[in-house]
Design a protein around this motif. Structure first.
Motif, PDB file in Angstrom:
ATOM      1  N   GLN A   1       0.811  -1.210   0.000  1.00 46.59           N
ATOM      2  CA  GLN A   1       0.000   0.000   0.000  1.00 46.59           C
ATOM      3  C   GLN A   1       0.846   1.263   0.000  1.00 46.59           C
ATOM      4  O   GLN A   1       0.342   2.369   0.069  1.00 46.59           O
ATOM      5  N   THR A   2       2.132   1.069  -0.077  1.00 49.99           N
ATOM      6  CA  THR A   2       3.005   2.242  -0.168  1.00 49.99           C
ATOM      7  C   THR A   2       4.243   1.852  -0.977  1.00 49.99           C
ATOM      8  O   THR A   2       4.681   0.696  -0.927  1.00 49.99           O
ATOM      9  N   PRO A   3       4.779   2.771  -1.731  1.00 48.75           N
ATOM     10  CA  PRO A   3       5.995   2.452  -2.478  1.00 48.75           C
ATOM     11  C   PRO A   3       7.142   2.116  -1.531  1.00 48.75           C
ATOM     12  O   PRO A   3       7.154   2.571  -0.383  1.00 48.75           O
ATOM     13  N   LEU A   4       8.076   1.323  -2.010  1.00 48.08           N
ATOM     14  CA  LEU A   4       9.236   0.947  -1.207  1.00 48.08           C
ATOM     15  C   LEU A   4      10.498   1.317  -1.977  1.00 48.08           C
ATOM     16  O   LEU A   4      10.568   1.138  -3.190  1.00 48.08           O
ATOM     17  N   ILE A   5      11.449   1.814  -1.259  1.00 45.34           N
ATOM     18  CA  ILE A   5      12.727   2.144  -1.892  1.00 45.34           C
ATOM     19  C   ILE A   5      13.836   1.455  -1.102  1.00 45.34           C
ATOM     20  O   ILE A   5      13.809   1.436   0.132  1.00 45.34           O
ATOM     21  N   ARG A   6      14.764   0.874  -1.837  1.00 46.57           N
ATOM     22  CA  ARG A   6      15.859   0.186  -1.144  1.00 46.57           C
ATOM     23  C   ARG A   6      16.846   1.209  -0.600  1.00 46.57           C
ATOM     24  O   ARG A   6      17.391   2.028  -1.334  1.00 46.57           O
ATOM     25  N   LYS A   7      16.978   1.193   0.729  1.00 48.92           N
ATOM     26  CA  LYS A   7      17.958   2.089   1.361  1.00 48.92           C
ATOM     27  C   LYS A   7      18.847   1.235   2.248  1.00 48.92           C
ATOM     28  O   LYS A   7      18.320   0.448   3.043  1.00 48.92           O
ATOM     29  N   ASP A   8      20.120   1.356   2.083  1.00 46.26           N
ATOM     30  CA  ASP A   8      21.075   0.520   2.817  1.00 46.26           C
ATOM     31  C   ASP A   8      20.709  -0.950   2.715  1.00 46.26           C
ATOM     32  O   ASP A   8      20.682  -1.671   3.712  1.00 46.26           O
ATOM     33  N   GLY A   9      20.371  -1.324   1.513  1.00 44.47           N
ATOM     34  CA  GLY A   9      20.095  -2.745   1.286  1.00 44.47           C
ATOM     35  C   GLY A   9      18.722  -3.198   1.729  1.00 44.47           C
ATOM     36  O   GLY A   9      18.360  -4.340   1.535  1.00 44.47           O
ATOM     37  N   LYS A  10      17.959  -2.287   2.358  1.00 52.29           N
ATOM     38  CA  LYS A  10      16.635  -2.715   2.821  1.00 52.29           C
ATOM     39  C   LYS A  10      15.543  -1.897   2.158  1.00 52.29           C
ATOM     40  O   LYS A  10      15.707  -0.705   1.922  1.00 52.29           O
ATOM     41  N   LEU A  11      14.412  -2.579   1.888  1.00 54.34           N
ATOM     42  CA  LEU A  11      13.290  -1.865   1.286  1.00 54.34           C
ATOM     43  C   LEU A  11      12.562  -1.085   2.374  1.00 54.34           C
ATOM     44  O   LEU A  11      12.113  -1.657   3.359  1.00 54.34           O
TER      45      LEU A  11
END
Ligand SMILES: Cc1cc2nc3c(=O)[nH]c(=O)nc-3n(C[C@H](O)[C@H](O)[C@H](O)COP(=O)(O)O)c2cc1C
Ligand code: SF4
Ligand code: FES
Lengths: 442, 692, 163
Positions: free
Chosen positions: B277-287
């Motif tokens: 229900q929300t976009p995810l962005i990979r930051k420091d290897g984690k979504l």
């Protein structure tokens, strides 16, 4: 097998029953020594059309209940159809008050086989069944043995007595269902299904057993055929009244001194049958009413009973000759209890297929059981009548009518007994006006 | 011209073909004869006696549902006798009925209520104790409340005659008569719920809908099922933004009221707690969750930057997204990113069929043709498991028209119960058997050949040559798997074919090559899950995934964009027979956007001019530019299906080796099915192919 | 499931009684004869008959539920069926029924704890002219009185004790 016969009464006309009291009457030897298969032998010399014409001439009418002319029924079969044709015997004998087919099968089984062979010859059939109610297990075993003997002696199977005619015949057991006496339900049952009736038309003569043209008659109807052929249609017709040929087995039960199965000419007076054949009403009591031909026939009050017993006269009197199951009721008979019992039967035996029969019989059963206990109101008596009216002619098969007819007759003719019951039950439960239904209980 | 019979009904002159039933003849002139057990298309019962009418010269009232019209017949449907008898039938019916309408699911759409309202007595004289039996659960999806049952036997017939399953029967007798399930105390069946749907009262209720709502509290959206490729219409009942029921009670669309378990019950994935229900962005290897604007800008920026470097893109589309989305995606790839490395998981060789049919007129069958064809040949497909609507059509065609059905499959199929011939052959040997059937097939006048994905490439050409050799009209259906597999092909989600099967001048990489390319710079996956089966070779690749769920592929993405399911959006889809139908949005899932909107927004952010991203506008462009798609708008707009016209010209072969049967059955639906607890809950799941 | 040799040969004969492909006709006779041997129509029996006749088990179940002589649970060794339909009612069937219930201490379709007897109030047995009538299993008894019924029951009990 226990003896079911008594000495023949002088007023009887013994035709179908003429071998019954011979020693070993059920054996092939006795049968053959006493004109056995003579009718069939004669039929072998006749064309199918001649056989049917003879049966038509005899005015032999169905002995199962509806009284449909047998010759006519046989003539409806399309003999040119490429499909096999079948002969089916209705030995379901379940109409309350009826116990005559049993006597034929027990005492002169080969007569039935002879009649079936004649029918088979008339319609060009090579296979048939006798559908016997499951409770008659002893007769199923008995018929199996009889059939085996007939095969062994060349009266069934291939090239019967060198005539070139083939015919296979077997028993089929029912398993407890009155509705399977209804011809189309019987055929369903024969095909291994629930005993729900079939849509008509098509009638069995067109689409019957295993979807093939079929003649289906009662045991007694087939059993009359040998004499019709042997002695001639005219002879047979003359035994009865116009359009009501021959003799029939009358099973008298209830409040009489000598209940039993009697063979009488069609047209015998009903009171004579009760008073002379059956030895009169028992215990010196007076006659109240008669159920003329099985529980589905409207009862006749004593004063209505001085009539000839044939299909047309009974119809005129507002009842039916039915299956020949005559139940005699003495003056002490509780008509409410009687009707309540009759309805219990129809409710138990309704196959459940259509709404008016399924719901109507049960509803009536409930009201009648209540009224029998003196519980209810006068309006319930009217409801009983109206429910029967609402069922009558509206159901899928005649079982609904069979339940409605005695109901209408009894409530209308003996309404005072219903009212009296309600009055005598002092603390009668009367539902408050407007009460729709009692709580559901599990 | 069939013989016409003249009769009068309520004084109106009617002329009807011989054999017409009085109930149907009356309908023709706008006279309703009430009925419960009569149901068009199924065998006659004459059990409910609601249809009794008065026919002059007949001694008794006659059931209009079984009485054929006759010359000069005079029928009365509103005479006092008839009116009284109807009242009494309803009075009889209600004696043992619990009258629990206030708590019955069917309240408001119950035929017994309606009939009683219109024809009933208004009160009952029944004061005795009712026959009662407790409600039973026959499966997670089907409940039976015997006291409510009016014994119309519709359920028994739809199951036996319609579905060929025969899971319902009749038990006991008299007033205790009740419907019984095939496995003692429960059902073992297709769980299609057609019995629930056809039940006029609340006797059979749906495990997913029962006690959830009243019919007037819901909004309805007639849309197209998003599972298999048959394209059944389904009406979503939506309350408070959530689907709580799916059915097709108005009998519109190509499927009438038919639906299978997936169409009727398999909508629950929409409201799965695992929906993104929300976009995810990979930051420091984690979504990590991110806002839409952040995610979209990030994607647009990366793509623009890569594009300017002349990077290597791969784009993978979906077999569940709309035609508009597929079209827009390929346009994005081809003109926006300048790549033809675009593909999807193919499930059937439509290009080969179109090519083989080049020069043929009228050779593509519709779903409707399966009902009218004189004969049908099914090759290599377990229709009852994989294409339930087509199987239903075939069965109806056999039932009503005695169509001759032939099957040639690697295992026994349900159609063998009534097929003229049903042959089991080793996989791959299907076509070898056909010459032996040729003489029989020729006899029937016309033929539809339905073939599964095992028939591809040259085999399709041989099959069409065989069809040609019969000398009778032959039509074809190339079976594909998912709700818009066909649309993905038609819209050019292929590296070598542009929309409408136009050859691509510079063919790009196909799906396996994209995944295997070590130097891939960006991979854009829309609504599919390729990593479930194959890994991505490129180590340094920017991966964008649009999906409903955090699939294996989404888990490996740099940016995940939550997308809307077919039930939440507009657009069109094309079924396996090439018929185009329109989606209508039902529920709304917070946070998700349609793939088309996502594509449009990214294009906008990138400053690309790919056209307005409303589905109507894109569809207009499709109709103008894609071969075969100039379909009739009014038909589609009103909820109908319009067949695409055949391409009729040479179509280059497009990698038949990449075609794969999805292997889905009645209870599985690729990734979607994994998120349907309902489908997973049925005992019969997951189902096996070629089970008799 | 295995049946006695006798039943097997009966079945084999039965199957010949129908036109080709119509063996389903045997379902009712097979059920009732098998029930006599097995004691009741068990789920296994339904499966077995369905298998032998190549029909679906539900088709067999539909039949089992319809016919009143087919039963899912075992009856007493002596299944006493008392007719109370009209001819019997008029001649003492109801009293006979009441008497039997009291004597055996059980009611309609119940079985005595020792499994020796079960009771059923049945519809017309086709013995109206010899009413009141009862059946013990398949055996008819006519003109039955409470005393005759007592003797029948006592004789059975005696015979069991004697063993
Ligand atoms: C509910 C019902 C039960 C019937 N039961 C019997 C029966 O037990 N025996 C019988 O011979 N006919 C019975 N009949 C009549 C048959 O349907 C059929 O008319 C008869 O067997 C035809 O033979 P017939 O013309 O020789 O009488 C019954 C009819 C109905 C409607
Ligand atoms: S369950 Fe419904 S469909 Fe089935 S017989 Fe009962 S009322 Fe008719
Ligand atoms: S519709 Fe005719 S009887 Fe039901």
């Amino acid at each position: 097998m226990e003896n079911l016969l008594q000495e023949p009464h002088p007023l009887e006309t013994v035709l179908i029953s003429r071998r019954f009291r011979l020693e070993n009457s059920a054996s092939l030897a006795t049968f053959l020594a006493n004109e056995g298969f003579a009718g069939f032998r004669k039929a072998l010399t006749m064309t199918p059309d001649e056989i049917i014409a003879e049966v038509k001439l005899s005015s032999l009418r169905g002995r199962g209940g509806a009284g449909f002319p047998a010759g006519m029924k046989w003539s409806f079969v399309d003999r040119k159809s490429p499909k096999p044709k079948y002969v089916v015997v209705n030995a379901d004998e379940s109409e309350p008050g009826t116990c005559k087919d049993r006597v034929i099968l027990q005492y002169d089984p080969f007569r039935l086989i002879e009649g079936v062979l004649i029918a088979a010859r008339a319609i060009g059939s090579e296979r048939g069944w006798i559908y016997i109610r499951g409770e008659y297990r002893y007769l199923i075993e008995h018929m199996n043995a009889v059939i085996a003997q007939a095969y062994a002696a060349g009266w069934l199977g291939k090239d019967i007595q060198g005539s070139g005619m083939n015919f296979d015949f077997a028993t089929q057991s029912g398993a407890g269902a009155y509705e399977c006496g209804e011809e189309s339900a019987l055929l369903e049952s024969l095909e291994g299904k629930r005993g729900n009736p079939r849509l008509k038309p098509p009638f069995p003569a067109q689409v019957g057993a295993f979807q093939c043209p079929t003649v289906l008659n009662n045991v007694e109807t087939y059993s009359a055929a040998p004499d019709v052929i042997l002695k001639g249609g005219q002879y047979y017709a003359d035994l009865g009244t116009p359009k009501n040929g021959g003799t029939r087995l009358l099973c008298i039960s209830g409040h009489v001194n000598r209940p039993g199965v009697y063979e009488v000419r069609l047209g015998m007076n009903m009171l004579q049958a009760v008073n002379a054949l059956a030895g009169g009403v028992w215990k010196g009591r007076k006659l109240k009413a008669i159920v003329p031909g099985g529980s589905s026939c409207p009862v006749l009050k004593a004063e209505e009973c001085d009539i000839p017993m044939d299909y047309d006269s009974l119809a005129k009197a507002g009842s039916m000759l039915g299956s020949g199951g005559m139940v005699v009721l003495d003056e002490t008979t509780d008509m409410v209890k009687l009707l309540s019992r009759i309805m219990k039967f129809y409710a138990h035996e309704s196959c459940g297929w259509c709404i008016p029969c399924r719901e109507g019989t049960t509803w009536l059963k409930k009201i009648l059981a209540r009224l029998d206990d003196g519980v209810g109101s006068v309006s319930d008596i009217d409801t009983v009548d109206q429910l029967a009216v609402n069922m009558f002619g509206h159901t899928f098969c005649p079982l609904g009518d069979a339940a409605a007819m005695p109901t209408m007759a009894i409530v209308r003719k003996f309404r005072h007994e219903f009212e009296a019951k309600l009055q005598s039950a002092s603390q009668a439960f009367v539902p408050a006006p407007g009460t729709r239904s009692l709580p559901i209980v599990k | 011209m069939p013989d016409l019979v003249q009769l009068t009904i309520n004084g109106k002159a009617v002329s009807a073909p011989k054999g017409t039933l009085v109930i149907e003849a009356a309908k023709q002139v706008g006279i309703e004869i009430p009925a419960f057990c009569y149901y068009e298309g199924y065998s006659l019962q004459a059990a409910c006696r609601m249809c009794l009418v008065e026919v002059e010269k007949m001694p008794k009232l006659m059931p209009g549902c079984t009485l054929p019209v006759a010359e000069g017949m005079v029928v009365h449907t509103e005479s006092p006798k008839v009116v009284d008898s109807r009242k009494s039938m309803l009075e009889f019916l209600l004696t043992n009925h619990p009258l629990d309408c206030p708590v019955c699911d069917k309240g408001g759409e119950c035929e017994l209520q309606d009939m009683t309202f219109r024809y009933g007595l208004g009160e009952s004289r029944f004061t005795d104790i009712k026959q009662h039996v407790d409600e039973k659960q026959w499966s997670p999806l089907v409940y039976f409340d015997a006291p409510r049952c009016i014994l119309c036997y519709r359920c028994v017939r739809v199951c036996e005659e319609g579905m060929g399953v025969q899971a319902l029967g009749i038990g006991k007798r008299g007033v205790a008569t009740e419907i019984i399930p095939n496995a003692g105390d429960h059902l073992e069946c297709d769980e299609c719920g057609n019995c629930v749907d056809i039940c006029p009262v609340g006797a059979l209720t749906s495990g997913t809908y029962r006690y959830k709502s009243r019919p007037w509290e819901m909004n309805y959206a007639g849309t197209i099922c998003t599972h298999c490729s048959d394209g059944c219409k389904t009406t979503l009942s939506v309350r408070n933004g959530a689907i709580i029921r799916a059915n097709n009670r108005d009998r519109s669309g190509i499927n009438g009221e038919f639906l299978c378990a997936k169409g009727r019950f398999g909508y629950d994935f929409v409201h799965s707690p695992e929906r993104l229900q929300t976009p995810l962005i990979r930051k420091d290897g984690k979504l990590e969750p991110a806002s839409w604007s952040e995610a979209l800008s990030l994607v647009a920026a990366r793509l623009s930057e890569l594009k300017s470097r002349g990077a290597k893109f791969g784009v993978l589309g979906s077999t569940h997204t709309t035609n508009e989305e597929n079209y827009y995606l390929q346009k994005f790839a081809r003109t926006g990113l300048g790549t033809s490395n675009i593909d999807h998981q193919r499930t059937g060789d439509v290009p080969a069929l179109l090519d083989a049919l080049s020069g043929h007129e009228n050779a593509l069958a519709t779903v409707g043709d399966l009902y009218t064809a004189k004969s049908v040949l099914v090759i290599s497909s377990d229709l009852s498991q994989q294409h339930p609507l087509l199987a239903f059509q075939l069965r109806a065609n056999y039932r009503h028209n005695r169509a001759a059905v032939y099957t040639v499959t690697p295992g026994p199929v349900r159609e063998r119960d009534y097929a003229a011939r049903s042959v089991v052959v080793a996989p791959g040997a299907e076509l070898d058997l056909l010459p032996a059937l040729a003489d029989e097939l020729k006899k029937h006048g016309n033929l539809v050949i339905v073939f599964g994905p095992a028939i591809k490439g040259g085999a399709v050409h041989s099959l069409v040559a065989f069809g040609d050799s019969l000398g009778i009209p032959v039509k074809y259906i190339c079976l594909v798997s998912d709700s818009n597999s066909r649309g993905a092909l038609d819209m050019g989600l292929l590296p070598d074919l542009r929309p409408g099967y136009q050859a691509e001048a510079q063919p790009g990489l196909a799906l396996p090559e994209i995944l295997a390319a070590p130097d891939l710079d960006a991979l854009w996956v829309v609504g599919s899950n390729p990593f479930e089966t194959a890994p991505l070779a490129s180590r340094d690749c920017f991966v964008v995934v649009q999906d409903l769920f955090l699939t294996e592929t989404a888990q490996a993405a740099d940016v995940v964009l939550p997308s809307a399911s077919a039930y939440e959006k507009s657009g069109t889809v094309t079924n396996t027979a090439g018929e185009v139908q329109r989606l209508k949005p039902g529920p709304k899932v917070m946070g998700a956007k349609s793939d088309l909107e996502i594509l449009g927004l990214i294009a906008k952010e990138m400053g690309l001019d790919l056209g307005i991203w409303s589905s109507d506008k894109v569809f207009e462009e499709i109709r103008r530019t894609v071969r075969g798609y100039n379909v009739a708008l009014p038909v589609i707009a009103t909820g109908g299906a319009s067949p695409t016209t055949p391409v009729n010209g040479h179509v280059p072969a497009s990698r038949p080796d990449l075609i794969q049967d999805s292997g889905d059955t009645l209870f599985t639906s690729g990734t979607l099915g994994r998120y349907s607890n309902v489908l997973k809950s049925v005992m019969e799941a997951p189902g096996t192919l070629y089970k008799p | 499931m295995t049946f006695s040799q006798e039943l097997e040969s009966r079945f084999a004969k039965m199957l010949d009684n129908y036109p080709p492909g119509r063996q389903k006709g045997a379902v009712i006779p097979m059920l009732i004869y098998a029930q006599d041997e097995v004691g009741a129509v068990t789920p296994e029996l339904v499966q077995e008959i369905a298998k032998r006749l190549s029909v679906k088990p539900i088709e067999v179940n539909e039949v089992v539920e319809f016919y009143s002589m087919l039963h899912r649970t075992p009856l007493g060794k002596h299944h006493i069926q008392i007719c109370t339909n009209i001819s019997c009612q008029l001649t003492g069937g109801d009293e006979l029924w009441q008497h039997a219930c009291k004597k055996l201490g059980i009611g309609h379709k119940q079985v005595t704890p020792d499994g020796l007897f079960s009771l059923e109030e049945v519809e017309c047995l086709g013995a109206c002219s010899w009413a009141p009538a009862i059946q013990d299993g398949y055996e008819y008894h006519h003109h039955v009185t409470p005393e005759k019924l007592d003797k029948l029951i006592d004789d059975v009990r005696q015979a069991v004790k004697a063993q």
